[in-house]
Design an enzyme around this catalytic site. Structure first.
Site, mmCIF file in Angstrom:
data_model
loop_
_atom_site.group_PDB
_atom_site.id
_atom_site.type_symbol
_atom_site.label_atom_id
_atom_site.label_comp_id
_atom_site.label_asym_id
_atom_site.label_seq_id
_atom_site.Cartn_x
_atom_site.Cartn_y
_atom_site.Cartn_z
ATOM 1 N N SER A 50 0.852 -1.196 0.000
ATOM 2 C CA SER A 50 0.000 0.000 0.000
ATOM 3 C C SER A 50 0.888 1.246 0.000
ATOM 4 C CB SER A 50 -0.870 -0.006 1.258
ATOM 5 O OG SER A 50 -0.025 0.159 2.401
ATOM 6 N N ASP A 83 -1.053 -1.655 -4.052
ATOM 7 C CA ASP A 83 -2.416 -1.815 -3.533
ATOM 8 C C ASP A 83 -3.028 -0.424 -3.298
ATOM 9 O OD1 ASP A 83 -4.603 -3.243 -2.522
ATOM 10 O OD2 ASP A 83 -3.798 -3.294 -0.484
ATOM 11 N N ASP A 105 -7.075 3.063 -7.638
ATOM 12 C CA ASP A 105 -8.364 3.042 -6.950
ATOM 13 C C ASP A 105 -9.048 4.389 -7.128
ATOM 14 O OD1 ASP A 105 -10.576 2.840 -5.407
ATOM 15 O OD2 ASP A 105 -9.555 2.217 -3.573
ATOM 16 N N GLU A 142 -11.102 -0.183 -9.709
ATOM 17 C CA GLU A 142 -12.165 -0.524 -8.747
ATOM 18 C C GLU A 142 -13.412 0.270 -9.056
ATOM 19 O OE1 GLU A 142 -11.249 -1.040 -4.600
ATOM 20 O OE2 GLU A 142 -13.132 -0.094 -3.966
ATOM 21 N N HIS A 223 -11.532 -7.586 -2.524
ATOM 22 C CA HIS A 223 -10.787 -6.922 -1.436
ATOM 23 C C HIS A 223 -11.465 -7.280 -0.115
ATOM 24 C CE1 HIS A 223 -8.030 -3.927 -3.423
ATOM 25 N NE2 HIS A 223 -8.623 -4.517 -4.450
ATOM 26 N N GLY A 224 -10.780 -6.923 0.958
ATOM 27 C CA GLY A 224 -11.360 -7.143 2.286
ATOM 28 C C GLY A 224 -11.707 -8.605 2.498
ATOM 29 N N SER A 225 -10.829 -9.497 2.023
ATOM 30 C CA SER A 225 -11.183 -10.924 2.004
ATOM 31 C C SER A 225 -10.526 -11.754 3.087
ATOM 32 C CB SER A 225 -10.866 -11.506 0.626
ATOM 33 O OG SER A 225 -11.777 -10.988 -0.299
ATOM 34 N N SER A 226 -10.068 -11.112 4.145
ATOM 35 C CA SER A 226 -9.585 -11.910 5.270
ATOM 36 C C SER A 226 -10.762 -12.648 5.899
ATOM 37 C CB SER A 226 -8.904 -11.013 6.316
ATOM 38 O OG SER A 226 -7.569 -10.769 5.922
ATOM 39 N N THR A 269 -5.350 -8.567 6.785
ATOM 40 C CA THR A 269 -5.710 -8.661 8.204
ATOM 41 C C THR A 269 -5.375 -10.020 8.823
ATOM 42 O OG1 THR A 269 -7.424 -6.990 7.965
ATOM 43 C CG2 THR A 269 -7.685 -8.528 9.796
#
Ligand code: G3H
Ligand code: 13P
Ligand code: ZN
Length: 341
Positions: A50, A83, A105, A142, A223-226, A269
């Site tokens: 990031s 990222d 993004d 995105e 995304h946010g796939s923990s 995460t």
């Protein structure tokens, strides 16, 4: 082998009907954890950084650590991906530094918080695509915004207010020529995604299926796939941490996504939890320790275990040796000859 384009990895993943995890890094131990997991499971690897990671590592440390990774793990096709690039300039500076893939993004304004307009998103993303593709570098765009920190509503709140509109997604891909498309289906970054196990009301897999139906040849990104596993939460809390009960994205939902066009799955995460749990355990059990290796080594091992497990669950395990790398120059030529997403 040198760092390769993400487009090649995702095209191969589409052929083999599997997904590829993209894991965030900030330091040497995290890069080592991913590369060791990739070797153990014979997986291609996407390492992503990031803006915060680039700043933490002063950019150049990160880049040279990645060169070390390609030297030490020559059998692993490895991508260095930006990222959440927040602006055209950020993406261009990553390209100049040697990233082989960037995310523009443009769903958010350059402040990284405010949802943007469709027109802004198309314009910024297209500009990045033009620069990147002329150098053989991959672009992820995105459309729609994740919940939580990403749209400025505060951690964990309202992943449903900016879901991806399938019709706009089609137009976005056509107008920009992106290689991969991140979509918003109710997930958020960080540990606090859902207050109970997600259902079709909170995690909109039906939306993903509809987008895939309309864009069958586009590589989709979750995304946010923990998964925010309970056992990792428990270790942190057992050794003095204070995490509140929380739920992530179940692996079986990600696997359903992979059957329906998802080729890249972003995970940060879960690795943060694994690292923190391992360090807390050493501090709790051996308060006399002060050699950083005594806790960084278990931390690295704990992250490696999570990454290897995800690589297996996403189906990328066993595929590292399937293909020879395509050079960035050859990729650039393919784009000139109108390779489309
Ligand atoms: O997009 C979120 C990733 O987990 C990276 O997080 O911006 O704190 O490095 P970061
Ligand atoms: P998590 O916070 O769920 O790991 O998501 C990471 C991510 O999407 C990075 O872009
Ligand atoms: Zn993300």
């Amino acid at each position: 082998m040198p760092l390769v384009s993400m487009r090649q990895l995702l095209d191969e993943a589409a052929k083999g009907a599997y997904g590829v995890g993209a894991f965030n890094v900030n330091n040497m131990e995290q890069i080592q954890a991913i590369m060791e997991a990739a070797r153990e499971t014979k997986s291609p690897a996407i390492v992503q950084a990031s803006r915060g990671a680039r700043s933490y590592s002063q950019d150049r440390f990160l880049y040279h650590l990645m060169l070390a990774a390609t030297e030490l793990y020559p059998e692993i096709p490895t991508v260095l991906h930006l990222d959440h690039g927040n602006s055209v300039e950020t993406c261009k500076s990553a390209i100049a530094m040697g990233f082989t893939s960037v995310m523009m993004d443009g769903s958010l304004m350059p402040d990284g918080k405010t949802p943007s307009t469709f027109e802004y998103n198309v314009k910024a993303t297209r500009e990045v695509v033009e620069t990147a593709h002329s150098k053989g570098i991959t672009v992820e765009g995105e459309i729609g915004c994740l919940g939580g920190i990403e749209d400025g509503h505060g951690a964990g709140l309202d992943g449903l207010s900016h879901l991806t509109d399938p019709e706009q997604a089609v137009e976005f891909v056509r107008e920009t020529g992106v290689d991969a498309l991140a979509i918003a289906i109710g997930t958020s970054h960080g540990a606090y995604k859902f207050t109970s196990k997600p259902t079709g009301e909170t995690l909109k897999m039906d939306r993903l299926l509809e987008i895939h139906r309309r864009l069958p040849n586009t590589h989709l990104v979750m995304h946010g796939s923990s998964s925010v596993p309970k056992d990792l939460q428990d270790i942190i809390n057992q050794y003095g941490g204070k995490l509140k009960p929380t739920w992530g994205v179940p692996i079986e939902e990600i696997q359903l996504g992979i059957k329906n066009g998802v080729r890249k799955i972003n995970v940060d995460t879960d690795n943060r939890l694994a690292i923190t749990g391992a360090i807390r355990k050493v501090f709790w059990e051996k308060p006399e320790e002060f050699d950083p290796r005594s806790y960084l080594k278990p931390a690295r091992d704990a992250m490696k275990k999570v990454v290897a497990q995800r690589m297996t669950q996403f189906g990328q395990a066993g595929h590292a040796g399937d293909y020879a790398p395509i050079s960035l120059e050859a990729m650039a030529k393919r784009y000139q000859q109108h390779l489309t997403a």
